[in-house]
Structures are given as C-alpha cells and as structure tokens.
Design a protein around this motif. Structure first.
Motif, short mmCIF file in Angstrom:
data_model
loop_
_atom_site.label_atom_id
_atom_site.label_comp_id
_atom_site.label_asym_id
_atom_site.label_seq_id
_atom_site.Cartn_x
_atom_site.Cartn_y
_atom_site.Cartn_z
N VAL A 121 -3.34 -15.85 5.08
CA VAL A 121 -2.89 -14.47 4.88
C VAL A 121 -2.33 -14.30 3.47
O VAL A 121 -2.65 -13.32 2.78
CB VAL A 121 -1.84 -14.07 5.95
N LEU B 71 1.27 -6.48 1.83
CA LEU B 71 2.39 -7.24 2.35
C LEU B 71 3.22 -7.73 1.18
O LEU B 71 2.71 -8.41 0.29
CB LEU B 71 1.88 -8.42 3.19
N GLU C 2 7.16 -9.67 5.93
CA GLU C 2 5.95 -8.91 6.23
C GLU C 2 4.76 -9.84 6.49
O GLU C 2 3.96 -9.58 7.39
CB GLU C 2 5.62 -7.93 5.10
N ILE C 3 4.66 -10.90 5.72
CA ILE C 3 3.57 -11.87 5.94
C ILE C 3 3.76 -12.57 7.29
O ILE C 3 2.80 -12.74 8.05
CB ILE C 3 3.49 -12.88 4.77
N PHE D 270 5.31 -11.38 9.89
CA PHE D 270 5.00 -10.39 10.92
C PHE D 270 3.48 -10.29 11.12
O PHE D 270 2.99 -10.22 12.25
CB PHE D 270 5.58 -9.02 10.57
N CYS D 271 2.74 -10.30 10.03
CA CYS D 271 1.28 -10.24 10.11
C CYS D 271 0.73 -11.46 10.85
O CYS D 271 -0.12 -11.32 11.73
CB CYS D 271 0.68 -10.13 8.71
N SER E 155 1.48 -11.19 14.46
CA SER E 155 0.62 -10.16 15.05
C SER E 155 -0.78 -10.69 15.31
O SER E 155 -1.39 -10.38 16.34
CB SER E 155 0.55 -8.94 14.13
N ILE E 156 -1.28 -11.49 14.40
CA ILE E 156 -2.60 -12.11 14.61
C ILE E 156 -2.55 -13.00 15.85
O ILE E 156 -3.44 -12.94 16.70
CB ILE E 156 -3.03 -12.91 13.36
N LYS F 45 -2.11 -3.93 4.68
CA LYS F 45 -0.94 -4.25 5.50
C LYS F 45 -1.42 -4.85 6.81
O LYS F 45 -2.62 -4.99 7.05
CB LYS F 45 -0.11 -2.99 5.77
N THR F 46 -0.51 -5.19 7.69
CA THR F 46 -0.85 -5.80 8.97
C THR F 46 -1.85 -4.96 9.74
O THR F 46 -2.82 -5.48 10.30
CB THR F 46 0.43 -6.02 9.81
N GLN F 47 -1.65 -3.66 9.77
CA GLN F 47 -2.54 -2.77 10.51
C GLN F 47 -3.98 -2.89 10.01
O GLN F 47 -4.91 -2.95 10.81
CB GLN F 47 -2.05 -1.33 10.37
N LEU G 256 -5.45 -6.42 11.01
CA LEU G 256 -5.80 -6.44 12.43
C LEU G 256 -7.04 -5.59 12.70
O LEU G 256 -7.92 -5.99 13.47
CB LEU G 256 -4.64 -5.96 13.29
#
Length: 152
Positions: free
Chosen positions: A57, A70, A75-76, A78-79, A82-83, A115-117, A120
């Motif tokens: 990431v 990110l 934030e990283i 969190f990503c 989330s994965i 970003k994470t969104q 994903l």
C-alpha cells in the motif's frame, strides 16, 4: 523475520516467496489458482502478512502521486485493515496485480485521489471483472472437457 518455510507449511510457494520479499511472476489465473487467501496468510504468518500488505500500500501511494492520498501512518494502517476486513476472498498474490493495474490506469481516472475508498473500489472491480472473467473461462473449459467424448 521468522523462518517462513518452517512455520507456514500450508501457504503456497508463491505466497511464501512474496512474504520473503522475492519477485514472483504472476497472472490473474496463477494468482488465483496458486495463491493463498489473505485470511489464511494472516493466521499462518500474521506479522509478515501485515508487513507485506503495508509495504504494498505504501509503495502504491508513493508511486501513484495523487494530490489527495493516504497521508500518514494511521491512514495507511486503516487502508490495510480495511483490505483485511472487506476483501475476504482476496489472494495475497492478487494484491500486486491490482496495484499494478491501478498504476497503469486500468480502473479509469481517479481524479488525483487515492484513498482507502478508491483502493477498495479497485479491488472490488478487479474481483468482478478480471477474476470473474478468468473463473468463467475456467468453468467453461472444465465443462467443455467433460462434454467432449474421449477416444479409447
């Protein structure tokens, strides 16, 4: 790093190689057929799996060079979390393929946002297009092989 070959006998060779930091030539088909589910990797080699996904990431964020991306470790992380929680069927080997496709622009313009969104969303798109197409071909070929009369 622990001795992965000794402690993770149920991981595939390609997964062990990735976790060790080795280069592995991957295709959508080989990643799916010869890969290990991320959940299994987390159970067998949690530290190495988290470190590998975190590094992937971070590399993507650095290489993509978006204006809104990110920004910090939280934030990283969190990503990455989330994965792990949202992408339950993802194989470890698919992650570098997906990130390479993102860098090549295969998922369309992201308008300077990563970003994470968005990450994903790209994973879900990969699962619904690249992987699904490959699986449909495999199923069709298997069905076709069963229907072809065999000569003795």
């Amino acid at each position: 790093m622990t001795d992965l070959t000794r402690t993770t006998t149920t991981l595939t060779d390609s997964s062990v190689s990735l976790l060790k930091g080795d280069e592995v030539a991957l295709t959508v088909e080989s990643a799916w057929n010869e890969g290990t589910n991320i959940g299994k990797c987390l159970r067998q080699a949690p530290v190495e799996t988290r470190a590998y996904v975190l590094a992937q990431v971070a590399r993507l964020v650095k290489m993509y060079d978006a204006k809104k991306t990110l920004q910090d470790d939280d934030e990283i992380l969190f990503c990455v979390q989330s994965i792990f929680s949202e992408c339950t069927t993802l194989k470890l080997e698919e992650l570098p393929l997906i990130f390479e496709l993102i860098l090549k622009g295969a998922f369309g313009k992201m308008f300077e946002r990563l970003k994470t969104q968005e990450i994903l969303s790209c994973i879900f798109t990969y699962e619904g297009t690249y992987r699904a197409s490959m699986r449909e071909k495999q199923i069709h070929n298997a069905k076709f092989e069963d229907e072809v009369p065999r000569k003795l």
